[in-house]
Scaffold this motif. Structure first.
Motif, PDB file in Angstrom:
ATOM      1  N   GLY A  94     168.668  -9.501  38.189  1.00  0.00           N
ATOM      2  CA  GLY A  94     167.733  -9.766  37.105  1.00  0.00           C
ATOM      3  C   GLY A  94     168.250 -10.633  35.974  1.00  0.00           C
ATOM      4  N   SER A  95     169.511 -11.051  36.033  1.00  0.00           N
ATOM      5  CA  SER A  95     170.031 -11.922  34.978  1.00  0.00           C
ATOM      6  C   SER A  95     169.410 -13.313  35.089  1.00  0.00           C
ATOM      7  CB  SER A  95     171.554 -12.025  35.077  1.00  0.00           C
ATOM      8  OG  SER A  95     172.156 -10.760  34.861  1.00  0.00           O
ATOM      9  N   LEU A  96     169.312 -14.002  33.970  1.00  0.00           N
ATOM     10  CA  LEU A  96     168.701 -15.323  33.952  1.00  0.00           C
ATOM     11  C   LEU A  96     169.558 -16.333  34.710  1.00  0.00           C
ATOM     12  CD1 LEU A  96     167.432 -15.602  30.256  1.00  0.00           C
ATOM     13  CD2 LEU A  96     166.061 -15.282  32.319  1.00  0.00           C
ATOM     14  N   TRP A  97     168.912 -17.101  35.586  1.00  0.00           N
ATOM     15  CA  TRP A  97     169.622 -18.090  36.406  1.00  0.00           C
ATOM     16  C   TRP A  97     170.402 -19.061  35.546  1.00  0.00           C
ATOM     17  CZ3 TRP A  97     169.896 -23.320  37.084  1.00  0.00           C
ATOM     18  CH2 TRP A  97     170.452 -23.792  38.287  1.00  0.00           C
ATOM     19  N   THR A  98     169.779 -19.579  34.480  1.00  0.00           N
ATOM     20  CA  THR A  98     170.438 -20.580  33.647  1.00  0.00           C
ATOM     21  C   THR A  98     171.700 -20.018  33.006  1.00  0.00           C
ATOM     22  OG1 THR A  98     168.936 -19.963  31.854  1.00  0.00           O
ATOM     23  CG2 THR A  98     168.357 -21.916  33.158  1.00  0.00           C
ATOM     24  N   GLU A  99     171.634 -18.776  32.530  1.00  0.00           N
ATOM     25  CA  GLU A  99     172.789 -18.169  31.867  1.00  0.00           C
ATOM     26  C   GLU A  99     173.903 -17.861  32.872  1.00  0.00           C
ATOM     27  OE1 GLU A  99     171.508 -14.773  29.682  1.00  0.00           O
ATOM     28  OE2 GLU A  99     170.283 -15.941  28.259  1.00  0.00           O
ATOM     29  N   VAL A 100     173.523 -17.337  34.019  1.00  0.00           N
ATOM     30  CA  VAL A 100     174.518 -16.958  35.027  1.00  0.00           C
ATOM     31  C   VAL A 100     175.244 -18.182  35.563  1.00  0.00           C
ATOM     32  CG1 VAL A 100     174.816 -16.011  37.353  1.00  0.00           C
ATOM     33  CG2 VAL A 100     173.370 -14.820  35.696  1.00  0.00           C
ATOM     34  N   MET A 101     174.504 -19.230  35.873  1.00  0.00           N
ATOM     35  CA  MET A 101     175.139 -20.405  36.446  1.00  0.00           C
ATOM     36  C   MET A 101     175.977 -21.152  35.409  1.00  0.00           C
ATOM     37  SD  MET A 101     174.559 -20.218  39.590  1.00  0.00           S
ATOM     38  CE  MET A 101     175.212 -21.807  40.119  1.00  0.00           C
ATOM     39  N   ALA A 102     175.559 -21.126  34.173  1.00  0.00           N
ATOM     40  CA  ALA A 102     176.384 -21.728  33.115  1.00  0.00           C
ATOM     41  C   ALA A 102     177.706 -20.965  32.990  1.00  0.00           C
ATOM     42  CB  ALA A 102     175.631 -21.717  31.787  1.00  0.00           C
ATOM     43  N   GLU A 103     177.643 -19.649  33.106  1.00  0.00           N
ATOM     44  CA  GLU A 103     178.864 -18.845  33.041  1.00  0.00           C
ATOM     45  C   GLU A 103     179.724 -19.066  34.279  1.00  0.00           C
ATOM     46  OE1 GLU A 103     181.649 -16.239  31.373  1.00  0.00           O
ATOM     47  OE2 GLU A 103     179.918 -17.313  30.514  1.00  0.00           O
ATOM     48  N   PHE A 104     179.101 -19.246  35.444  1.00  0.00           N
ATOM     49  CA  PHE A 104     179.852 -19.571  36.664  1.00  0.00           C
ATOM     50  C   PHE A 104     180.671 -20.847  36.464  1.00  0.00           C
ATOM     51  CE2 PHE A 104     179.438 -22.592  40.291  1.00  0.00           C
ATOM     52  CZ  PHE A 104     180.436 -22.066  41.102  1.00  0.00           C
ATOM     53  N   ALA A 105     180.036 -21.888  35.931  1.00  0.00           N
ATOM     54  CA  ALA A 105     180.743 -23.154  35.701  1.00  0.00           C
ATOM     55  C   ALA A 105     181.863 -22.982  34.682  1.00  0.00           C
ATOM     56  CB  ALA A 105     179.758 -24.222  35.237  1.00  0.00           C
ATOM     57  N   LYS A 106     181.577 -22.232  33.631  1.00  0.00           N
ATOM     58  CA  LYS A 106     182.588 -22.011  32.578  1.00  0.00           C
ATOM     59  C   LYS A 106     183.786 -21.255  33.131  1.00  0.00           C
ATOM     60  CE  LYS A 106     183.156 -19.675  28.104  1.00  0.00           C
ATOM     61  NZ  LYS A 106     182.462 -18.868  27.060  1.00  0.00           N
ATOM     62  N   GLN A 107     183.526 -20.203  33.900  1.00  0.00           N
ATOM     63  CA  GLN A 107     184.613 -19.406  34.459  1.00  0.00           C
ATOM     64  C   GLN A 107     185.398 -20.189  35.506  1.00  0.00           C
ATOM     65  OE1 GLN A 107     185.924 -16.529  33.606  1.00  0.00           O
ATOM     66  NE2 GLN A 107     184.467 -16.294  31.928  1.00  0.00           N
ATOM     67  N   ARG A 108     184.700 -21.004  36.297  1.00  0.00           N
ATOM     68  CA  ARG A 108     185.401 -21.831  37.278  1.00  0.00           C
ATOM     69  C   ARG A 108     186.427 -22.724  36.593  1.00  0.00           C
ATOM     70  NH1 ARG A 108     183.114 -27.270  39.943  1.00  0.00           N
ATOM     71  NH2 ARG A 108     183.561 -27.846  37.771  1.00  0.00           N
ATOM     72  N   ASP A 109     185.990 -23.429  35.556  1.00  0.00           N
ATOM     73  CA  ASP A 109     186.901 -24.333  34.865  1.00  0.00           C
ATOM     74  C   ASP A 109     188.009 -23.575  34.145  1.00  0.00           C
ATOM     75  OD1 ASP A 109     185.173 -26.204  35.818  1.00  0.00           O
ATOM     76  OD2 ASP A 109     184.741 -27.140  33.877  1.00  0.00           O
ATOM     77  N   ARG A 110     187.656 -22.443  33.599  1.00  0.00           N
ATOM     78  CA  ARG A 110     188.657 -21.641  32.889  1.00  0.00           C
ATOM     79  C   ARG A 110     189.753 -21.174  33.848  1.00  0.00           C
ATOM     80  NH1 ARG A 110     189.495 -16.167  31.565  1.00  0.00           N
ATOM     81  NH2 ARG A 110     190.447 -15.864  29.513  1.00  0.00           N
ATOM     82  N   GLN A 111     189.368 -20.803  35.064  1.00  0.00           N
ATOM     83  CA  GLN A 111     190.340 -20.329  36.043  1.00  0.00           C
ATOM     84  C   GLN A 111     191.164 -21.475  36.638  1.00  0.00           C
ATOM     85  OE1 GLN A 111     191.072 -17.211  36.970  1.00  0.00           O
ATOM     86  NE2 GLN A 111     189.582 -16.263  35.618  1.00  0.00           N
ATOM     87  N   LEU A 112     190.550 -22.641  36.813  1.00  0.00           N
ATOM     88  CA  LEU A 112     191.213 -23.730  37.521  1.00  0.00           C
ATOM     89  C   LEU A 112     191.986 -24.682  36.619  1.00  0.00           C
ATOM     90  CD1 LEU A 112     188.430 -24.698  40.091  1.00  0.00           C
ATOM     91  CD2 LEU A 112     190.522 -23.415  40.532  1.00  0.00           C
ATOM     92  N   LEU A 113     191.620 -24.759  35.341  1.00  0.00           N
ATOM     93  CA  LEU A 113     192.245 -25.743  34.461  1.00  0.00           C
ATOM     94  C   LEU A 113     193.753 -25.557  34.303  1.00  0.00           C
ATOM     95  CD1 LEU A 113     191.821 -28.223  32.727  1.00  0.00           C
ATOM     96  CD2 LEU A 113     191.258 -26.716  30.798  1.00  0.00           C
TER      97      LEU A 113
END
Length: 406
Positions: free
Chosen positions: A315-334
Motif C-alpha cells: 500500500g505504499s505510494l509507488w513514487t515514494e517507494v521507488m524514489a527511496e529505492f534509487a536513493k538507497q541504491r546510490d547510498r549503498q553503491l557510492l
C-alpha cells in the motif's frame, strides 16, 4: 492473445535471476528472458566478497557441492614482500556458467516464474509516457508481453536503459583493460588464498576456484592491451611470470579455453527507474572490476528492488517507494564506487622508498598488527558525521579482516 505479468525481467544472470527468485517467493507472475542459452559463461570478476546473498537466495549449499574451494584468506604482494590476513568470512569463486545456471534453476522452481532463453527484447511498449510491456523476438517471431514493471538487468550496454532514456551520471570512461583466463595445474599455496599482485602499476589476481583450477587476471596499462591480445596466451604468461614466484608456479599450468580481454569497464550510475521500468545490475551501475564488487552489487540491487515491490504491494505510494529505492541504491553503491576509482586511478610504479617502507612493515607482524587496526579506528572516528565515507571505511576494514568492535 496478450500475455500479462507482474514483472518482466530482461537479463537472466546474477541480477535478473536473483530478482526472479525473490519475486517467485512473493508469488509474483514473472517472465525472465535472456538472449543466451544456459549454462553459459560471461565476462566476470567471479569474486564474491561474502556468501550471505547466496545463502538467502537458497543456492549456497548446492553451489558449494560443485567442488568450489572455500577461500578464507587474502594476500597482497608488492615486489617480493606480501601481507596476508584472514577474512571475516569465507568466500567461494564460481564460474558464471555454474552460478547463473543455478540461480535460473532456483527461480524456475516457483510456478509463477517463466523463463525464456534465446529470447531478445526488441523494444519497449509504451502507453503515453509509461512503459507497459516489451516486444520480444521468440523463434524469429515478434510477440508482445505486458507487465506492471519491466526490469532491465541486461548489462552495461542495456537496451532497456537506452529505450527508456535512463541518463548516466558520475560517469568516468574505462580506465584499465582487463585480461584473464582459467588455468589448470597452477601450483597451489598451502591453503586457498585470494592473491593480489601490485607490480609496475599493474594488478594481478589469482582466484582459487575448484581444486586444480584458478582464474588468473591482470589489469594492464591501456597501451599494453592491443599488443597483448595479438598473442594473448604468450604475453599473458610472460606478464604474469613477473609477479612474485608465479613463473615457478605456472611451469606446469595449462590454459583452459582462451584468454579473455576487454579494453575496460565504464564507470557510471544510471537513473534507477521511471514510470513502469527499473534497472538493476550493470544496467544501473557499472565500475572497474579491480575491487571485485560486481556480483555482490548485483545481488544487493535485486534485494532492494524486491523490497520496494513488496512495499508497493502493501500500500505504499509507488513514487515514494521507488524514489527511496534509487536513493538507497546510490547510498549503498557510492562508497565502493569512489573507493574503486580512487584505487585504480592511484596505481603507479612504487618508488624504492615506498617499497622499502612496505617491506619493513610486512616483515614485522607486530608493527603491522598494531598499526593497521588503529589506522581504521581513527578513520572511523573521523568519518562518523559522513555516512558514505563511514561505509567505505568499514568496507575497507572488512577487506583487511578487521572486525568492528561492538
Amino acid at each position: 492473445m496478450k500475455e500479462y505479468y507482474d514483472v518482466i525481467i530482461v537479463g537472466a544472470r546474477a541480477a535478473g535471476a536473483s530478482l526472479a527468485i525473490l519475486l517467485g517467493k512473493m508469488e509474483k507472475k514473472v517472465l525472465l528472458i535472456d538472449k543466451a542459452s544456459f549454462p553459459s559463461d560471461t565476462l566476470s570478476t567471479h569474486f564474491m566478497s561474502h556468501t550471505g546473498f547466496l545463502d538467502k537466495l537458497g543456492i549456497l549449499e548446492q553451489l558449494e557441492h560443485t567442488g568450489l574451494r572455500k577461500v578464507g584468506r587474502m594476500r597482497t604482494y608488492i615486489g617480493s614482500s606480501f601481507v596476508e590476513g584472514p577474512r571475516t568470512s569465507y568466500t567461494i569463486i564460481p564460474k558464471r556458467d555454474k552460478l547463473d545456471h543455478l540461480l535460473i534453476q532456483k527461480a524456475q522452481k516457483f510456478s509463477s516464474v517463466e523463463f525464456m532463453p534465446q529470447t531478445s527484447a526488441r523494444e519497449l511498449i509504451w502507453e503515453e509516457e509509461e512503459v507497459i510491456g516489451v516486444k520480444l523476438l521468440v523463434n524469429g517471431e515478434l510477440q508482445d508481453a505486458y507487465a506492471e514493471m519491466v526490469v532491465g538487468a541486461d548489462g552495461k550496454n542495456s537496451n532497456i536503459a537506452r529505450w527508456a532514456g535512463a541518463e548516466k551520471y558520475k560517469s568516468t570512461d574505462p580506465i584499465r583493460p582487463v585480461v584473464y583466463g582459467y588455468f589448470e595445474g597452477v601450483a597451489p599455496l598451502t591453503e586457498p588464498v585470494t592473491e593480489i599482485f601490485l607490480h609496475e602499476g599493474r594488478i594481478g589476481f589469482v582466484f582459487p576456484m575448484e581444486p586444480g583450477r584458478d582464474c588468473l587476471g591482470i589489469e594492464v596499462h591501456p597501451e599494453e592491451f592491443k599488443p597483448m591480445m595479438k598473442n594473448p596466451e604468450f604475453t599473458f604468461k610472460q606478464t604474469f611470470n613477473q609477479f612474485y614466484r608465479m613463473e615457478e608456479r605456472l611451469k606446469n599450468a595449462r590454459l583452459e579455453g582462451k584468454i579473455i580481454g576487454t579494453p575496460g569497464m565504464p564507470n557510471f550510475f544510471r537513473t534507477a527507474y521511471g514510470k513502469g521500468w527499473a534497472l538493476i545490475g550493470d544496467a544501473g551501475h557499472s565500475k572497474d572490476p579491480c575491487t571485485g564488487l560486481g556480483i555482490n552489487d548485483a545481488f544487493m540491487q535485486s534485494f532492494l528492488l524486491a523490497d520496494a515491490i513488496l512495499q508497493i504491494d502493501e500500500g505504499s505510494l509507488w513514487t515514494e517507494v521507488m524514489a527511496e529505492f534509487a536513493k538507497q541504491r546510490d547510498r549503498q553503491l557510492l562508497p565502493g564506487f569512489q573507493m574503486t576509482l580512487h584505487y585504480i586511478q592511484s596505481l603507479r610504479k612504487w618508488t624504492d622508498n615506498e617499497v622499502a617502507l612496505f617491506q619493513s612493515i610486512a616483515a614485522n607482524p607486530m608493527v603491522w598488527n598494531q598499526m593497521l587496526p588503529n589506522f581504521f579506528k581513527h578513520l572511523e572516528e573521523d568519518s562518523l558525521d559522513f555516512p558514505l565515507l563511514h561505509q567505505a571505511v568499514e568496507m575497507e576494514a572488512e577487506h583487511f579482516g578487521f572486525k568492528k568492535e561492538s
